[in-house]
Write a protein that holds these residues in place. Structure first.
Motif, short mmCIF file in Angstrom:
data_model
loop_
_atom_site.label_atom_id
_atom_site.label_comp_id
_atom_site.label_asym_id
_atom_site.label_seq_id
_atom_site.Cartn_x
_atom_site.Cartn_y
_atom_site.Cartn_z
N ASP A 30 -1.70 9.97 -5.84
CA ASP A 30 -1.87 10.65 -4.56
C ASP A 30 -2.26 12.11 -4.75
N GLN A 31 -3.49 12.29 -5.20
CA GLN A 31 -4.08 13.63 -5.31
C GLN A 31 -5.59 13.47 -5.35
N GLN A 32 -6.27 14.30 -4.57
CA GLN A 32 -7.73 14.27 -4.49
C GLN A 32 -8.25 12.86 -4.22
N PHE A 33 -7.51 12.14 -3.39
CA PHE A 33 -7.82 10.74 -3.07
C PHE A 33 -7.05 10.42 -1.80
N PRO A 34 -7.63 9.64 -0.89
CA PRO A 34 -6.90 9.33 0.34
C PRO A 34 -5.53 8.69 0.05
N MET A 35 -4.52 9.20 0.73
CA MET A 35 -3.14 8.80 0.51
C MET A 35 -2.95 7.29 0.54
N GLU A 36 -3.45 6.65 1.56
CA GLU A 36 -3.21 5.20 1.67
C GLU A 36 -3.92 4.42 0.56
N ARG A 37 -5.06 4.91 0.11
CA ARG A 37 -5.75 4.23 -1.01
C ARG A 37 -4.98 4.45 -2.32
N ALA A 38 -4.42 5.65 -2.49
CA ALA A 38 -3.62 5.92 -3.70
C ALA A 38 -2.44 4.96 -3.78
N PHE A 39 -1.78 4.72 -2.65
CA PHE A 39 -0.61 3.86 -2.66
C PHE A 39 -0.97 2.37 -2.61
#
Length: 193
Positions: A30-39
Motif C-alpha cells: 500500500d504505497q504508490q498504488f491504489p489501496m484496494e489493489r494493494a490489498f
C-alpha cells in the motif's frame, strides 16, 4: 471471524482476514498504488502460486527472478513489481527469522502498543507512518489492542477518523479516506507555496 473490506473484493478480503502474512503483504504494497489493489494483490499472489495461504518459508525461498515474474504478470501486483517482489521476499524472510514463520506472533506476542510499533517498524519497508497505520489497522479491525496501542498508532488510532486503510470498512469509508488524503495533499502543497 474477522470481516475486512480493504480490497472491496469479497474473496481477496476473506484471504486477508484468514492469512496474517497476506494482511502484512497488503500493507507493505500500500504505497504508490491504489489501496484496494494493494490489498487485493496478496490474494492474486496466492492464486498465482497455487496456494490458499501465503507461507513465509516458501516465499523467502522462491527464486527471486521467478517471484518477480509472478508480480509482473498482467495485471501487475504493484506499480513497481520487481522492487516490491523483492521487498515481499525480504519481509517473508524477516517473519521466518524473527517469528519462526508465524506472522501473527508479530502482534500477538507484543507486550504493549509501543512494543508492537517497534516490531512493525523493524519490518523491511515499514517506516514510522506505515507502522502506525498498521498498528491502527490491527487495533481497529482485528481487535489487537495491547495496552497503549492507540497512542502508538498516533492520529491513525483515533476513534472515528478516516485517515487511512485502518478506517476502511466499506465503499463509503474508502471514499472518505480518499477525500481526507486529497485534502491533506492539497494542504501540504499550499503550505509549500
Amino acid at each position: 471471524m474477522v470481516r475486512l473490506r480493504l480490497s472491496q473484493d469479497v474473496d481477496a478480503d476473506a484471504f486477508l482476514a484468514d492469512d496474517p502474512l497476506a494482511l502484512l503483504v497488503g500493507m507493505l504494497l500500500d504505497q504508490q498504488f491504489p489501496m484496494e489493489r494493494a490489498f487485493a494483490s496478496p490474494y492474486e499472489l496466492g492464486r498465482r502460486m497455487g496456494v490458499t495461504r501465503l507461507d513465509p518459508a516458501a516465499i523467502a525461498a522462491f527464486d527471486p527472478e521467478e517471484f518477480a515474474a509472478l508480480f509482473a504478470t498482467p495485471p501487475a501486483l504493484h506499480r513497481y513489481p520487481q522492487a516490491m517482489a523483492a521487498r515481499v521476499q525480504t519481509v517473508a524472510a524477516h517473519v521466518l527469522d524473527a517469528y519462526d514463520g508465524e506472522t501473527a506472533r508479530l502482534w500477538l506476542d507484543a507486550a504493549s502498543g509501543k512494543d508492537l510499533l517497534q516490531r512493525v517498524k523493524a519490518l523491511p519497508g515499514f517506516g514510522d507512518q506505515k507502522a502506525r497505520i498498521f498498528v491502527a489497522l490491527l487495533g481497529k479491525q482485528l481487535d489487537v489492542r495491547p495496552e497503549g496501542w492507540r497512542e502508538a498508532a498516533g492520529a491513525y488510532g483515533e476513534d472515528g477518523s478516516t485517515r487511512s486503510v485502518a478506517d476502511v470498512t466499506g465503499p463509503e469509508t474508502l471514499q472518505a479516506v480518499r477525500e481526507f488524503k486529497k485534502a491533506a495533499k492539497a494542504k501540504a502543497k499550499e503550505a509549500v507555496r
